[in-house]
Design an enzyme around this catalytic site. Structure first.
Site, short mmCIF file in Angstrom:
data_model
loop_
_atom_site.label_atom_id
_atom_site.label_comp_id
_atom_site.label_asym_id
_atom_site.label_seq_id
_atom_site.Cartn_x
_atom_site.Cartn_y
_atom_site.Cartn_z
N GLY A 1 34.27 50.41 43.48
CA GLY A 1 33.70 50.14 42.15
C GLY A 1 32.42 49.33 42.25
O GLY A 1 31.47 49.54 41.48
N ASP B 1 41.50 39.54 41.60
CA ASP B 1 41.94 40.37 42.72
C ASP B 1 43.20 39.81 43.40
O ASP B 1 43.79 40.46 44.25
CB ASP B 1 40.81 40.51 43.75
CG ASP B 1 39.65 41.34 43.19
OD1 ASP B 1 39.86 42.10 42.23
OD2 ASP B 1 38.52 41.21 43.73
N GLN C 1 30.71 42.99 38.09
CA GLN C 1 30.04 44.25 38.45
C GLN C 1 29.06 44.65 37.35
O GLN C 1 27.94 45.08 37.62
CB GLN C 1 31.07 45.35 38.68
CG GLN C 1 31.89 45.08 39.95
CD GLN C 1 32.99 46.09 40.19
OE1 GLN C 1 33.22 46.98 39.36
NE2 GLN C 1 33.68 45.96 41.31
N LYS D 1 33.63 40.97 51.02
CA LYS D 1 33.24 42.31 50.58
C LYS D 1 32.19 42.24 49.47
O LYS D 1 31.16 42.92 49.54
CB LYS D 1 34.52 43.00 50.07
CG LYS D 1 34.41 44.47 49.81
CD LYS D 1 35.78 45.13 49.88
CE LYS D 1 36.65 44.91 48.65
NZ LYS D 1 36.19 45.67 47.49
N SER D 2 32.42 41.40 48.47
CA SER D 2 31.47 41.30 47.35
C SER D 2 30.09 40.88 47.84
O SER D 2 29.06 41.41 47.42
CB SER D 2 31.95 40.26 46.33
OG SER D 2 33.06 40.76 45.65
N ARG E 1 45.05 46.41 47.76
CA ARG E 1 45.62 45.09 47.46
C ARG E 1 47.13 45.18 47.15
O ARG E 1 47.87 44.23 47.39
CB ARG E 1 44.86 44.41 46.33
CG ARG E 1 43.41 44.15 46.71
CD ARG E 1 42.73 43.08 45.88
NE ARG E 1 41.29 43.22 45.95
CZ ARG E 1 40.52 42.78 46.95
NH1 ARG E 1 41.07 42.15 47.97
NH2 ARG E 1 39.22 42.97 46.94
N ARG F 1 37.91 55.51 36.95
CA ARG F 1 37.61 54.14 36.46
C ARG F 1 36.46 54.14 35.45
O ARG F 1 35.53 54.92 35.57
CB ARG F 1 37.32 53.21 37.66
CG ARG F 1 38.56 53.11 38.54
CD ARG F 1 38.34 52.24 39.73
NE ARG F 1 38.06 50.86 39.35
CZ ARG F 1 37.72 49.92 40.22
NH1 ARG F 1 37.60 50.21 41.50
NH2 ARG F 1 37.49 48.70 39.80
N SER G 1 33.02 40.90 33.59
CA SER G 1 32.89 41.71 34.80
C SER G 1 31.63 41.34 35.59
O SER G 1 30.51 41.48 35.11
CB SER G 1 32.84 43.20 34.44
OG SER G 1 32.39 43.94 35.55
N ARG H 1 47.08 48.29 38.32
CA ARG H 1 47.76 47.30 39.18
C ARG H 1 48.94 46.64 38.50
O ARG H 1 49.94 46.34 39.16
CB ARG H 1 46.77 46.22 39.66
CG ARG H 1 45.89 46.72 40.75
CD ARG H 1 45.19 45.62 41.51
NE ARG H 1 44.44 46.25 42.59
CZ ARG H 1 43.25 45.84 43.02
NH1 ARG H 1 42.67 44.79 42.49
NH2 ARG H 1 42.64 46.46 44.01
C1 S3P Z 1 33.79 42.54 42.15
C2 S3P Z 1 34.09 42.19 40.87
C3 S3P Z 1 35.44 42.33 40.30
C4 S3P Z 1 36.49 42.47 41.39
C5 S3P Z 1 36.10 43.46 42.43
C6 S3P Z 1 34.79 43.05 43.09
C7 S3P Z 1 32.38 42.39 42.60
O1 S3P Z 1 35.45 43.47 39.48
O2 S3P Z 1 37.72 42.85 40.82
O3 S3P Z 1 37.10 43.58 43.43
O4 S3P Z 1 32.12 42.47 43.81
O5 S3P Z 1 31.53 42.20 41.74
P1 S3P Z 1 34.95 43.45 37.93
O6 S3P Z 1 33.54 43.06 37.93
O7 S3P Z 1 35.15 44.85 37.46
O8 S3P Z 1 35.85 42.47 37.26
#
Ligand code: S3P
Length: 435
Positions: free
Chosen positions: A99, A323, A173, A27-28, A395, A127, A171, A353
């Site tokens: 997110g 995760d 993200q 997914k990422s 999850r 969030r 993070s 969670r």
């Molecule tokens: C992700 C980063 C993680 C992870 C999320 C996917 C990503 O979040 O928990 O499921 O694809 O960059 P954070 O960056 O908020 O830790």
């Protein structure tokens, strides 16, 4: 969207769990490939793009911003519009439950000379977004948000300047949002990352001709880079989806599972490290590199040593398995216990969670201690069939499905549809493996 779908499902314990596990694409990585392909020069075919609702939300947003894309032939074909070619969307963008979609796209939108609003479902609108709003404002974007923190976000981009920024939370993200914004900025953008997080953005930017320089804790991208499509990209299978089957394979005594082509990027495989440190070495075969990411095949069967000590997740390792905590908690209860620390981020994921893991373990008759940033579950416990509250969190639904497989009676999930957020075929795979 999926988080509100609410289809209940009854789960029976299993005796048998055997076969080849077929997983969705990571997914990422899928989100990142689609975003970069959309703003690159040239056409990209992304083979094995994740079929998840989250990744579909990213494609939908990119389409609304003028990217031309088709889902066909086991992947997605994207004709890039170039770094300055995105167009204003007629409607508000919808990141649904994702997110990664909202935070990464916010970085792109901050670089556009027009205004865009982006929102998500009820879970996403709870969030925290200040973590990206503040640094993007420092770079020169104008952003408004509910309570200055929550989606919907309205972003007016334009003349960004590069900054050096140390995010207050570990993070990927946030890091990725800023590196993507850095593509549109004047001068270099540097993210200081004291705790390493998943590095797919860095690897992919390199593949698109915009290298990220990694020096110590600094991740630096040059400004105003042009991206060039590498043509064809292949998405590894999602390690975070594999995690549920690794756990099931260890917990169901006679299980024999083979999980092929799984992404084994070391910034993602903290679960394997935690298991190994507790005496449980999952067999990895056929390791290779595909498109700059390490992949391999995982095997779990009667010969796999089970954990012989408590599972421990803390410090930098927590970011590498963030995760996987729901399924780690289930594994710990079944074997010699688990201790999770430095995981307060779990309170602001698709659900709180930590609270939901604790509530559902207790519903299944399992003793657990909850802390602000983690939990402790003593080992050697049995799961009682129970009603599981998922709060629409994929999850949580999948981790407690794994617990249900070894429970002493039927379990009911209040919302099985939410697995579609990351793993639409999860229950089909379960039916195939139980035979
Ligand atoms: C992700 C980063 C993680 C992870 C999320 C996917 C990503 O979040 O928990 O499921 O694809 O960059 P954070 O960056 O908020 O830790």
């Amino acid at each position: 969207m999926a988080a509100e779908s609410g289809i209940a499902r009854r789960l029976e314990p299993v005796r048998r769990l055997r076969g080849k596990v077929s997983l969705p694409g990571d997914k990422s990585i899928s989100h990142r490939m689609a975003i970069l392909a959309a703003i690159a020069e040239g056409e990209t075919f992304i083979e094995g793009y994740s079929e998840s609702a989250d990744c579909a939300a990213t494609l939908d947003c990119l389409r609304r911003l003028g990217a031309s894309l088709q889902v066909a032939g086991g992947g997605v074909r994207i004709r890039g519009v170039g770094r300055t070619g995105l167009q204003p969307s007629a409607e508000m963008l919808d990141a649904a439950n994702s997110g990664t979609t909202i935070r990464l796209l916010a970085g792109i939108l901050a670089g556009q000379p027009f205004e865009t609003s982006i929102t998500g479902d009820a879970s996403l609108r709870r969030r925290p977004m200040r973590r990206i709003i503040e640094p993007l404002r420092q770079m020169g974007a104008t952003i408004s948000a509910t309570d200055d923190d929550l989606a919907p976000l309205t972003i007016r981009g334009g003349a960004l300047r590069g900054i050096t920024y140390e995010p207050p939370v570990a993070s990927a993200q946030v890091k990725s949002c800023l590196l993507l914004a850095g593509l549109f900025a004047e001068g270099e953008t540097t993210v200081l990352e004291p705790v390493p997080t998943r590095d797919h953005t860095e690897r992919l930017l390199g593949a698109f001709g915009a290298p990220v320089i990694c020096q110590g804790v600094a991740r630096t991208i040059a400004g105003r880079c042009l991206l060039q499509s590498p043509g064809r990209l292949c998405v590894p299978r999602d390690f975070s989806a594999a995690a549920f089957w690794l756990a099931a394979g260890l917990m169901v005594e006679s299980a024999a599972l083979v999980i092929g082509d799984v992404g084994l990027n070391p910034t993602r495989t903290g679960l394997l490290t935690v298991l190994r440190e507790a005496g449980c070495a999952i067999e990895v075969v056929n390791e290779r590199l595909v498109g700059g990411e390490p992949i391999g095949d995982l095997q779990v069967n009667a010969g796999t040593p089970r954990p012989s000590q408590p599972l421990r997740l803390k410090g930098a390792l927590t970011a590498n398995a963030i995760d996987e905590v729901p399924v780690l908690a289930v594994l710990g209860a079944c074997f010699h216990g688990v201790d999770v620390a430095d995981a307060s981020e779990l309170r602001v994921k698709e659900s709180d969670r930590l609270a939901l893991i604790v509530r559902n373990l207790r519903a299944m008759g399992v003793e657990v201690e909850e802390r602000a940033d983690g939990l402790t579950v003593p080992g050697g416990q049995h799961f009682r069939g129970a009603s599981i509250e998922t709060a629409g969190d994929h999850r949580i639904a999948m981790a407690f499905t794994v617990a249900a497989l070894v429970a002493d009676g039927p379990t009911t999930l209040d919302d099985a549809g939410c697995v579609g957020v990351s793993f639409p075929n999860f229950f089909t795979v379960l039916e195939q493996l139980r035979g």
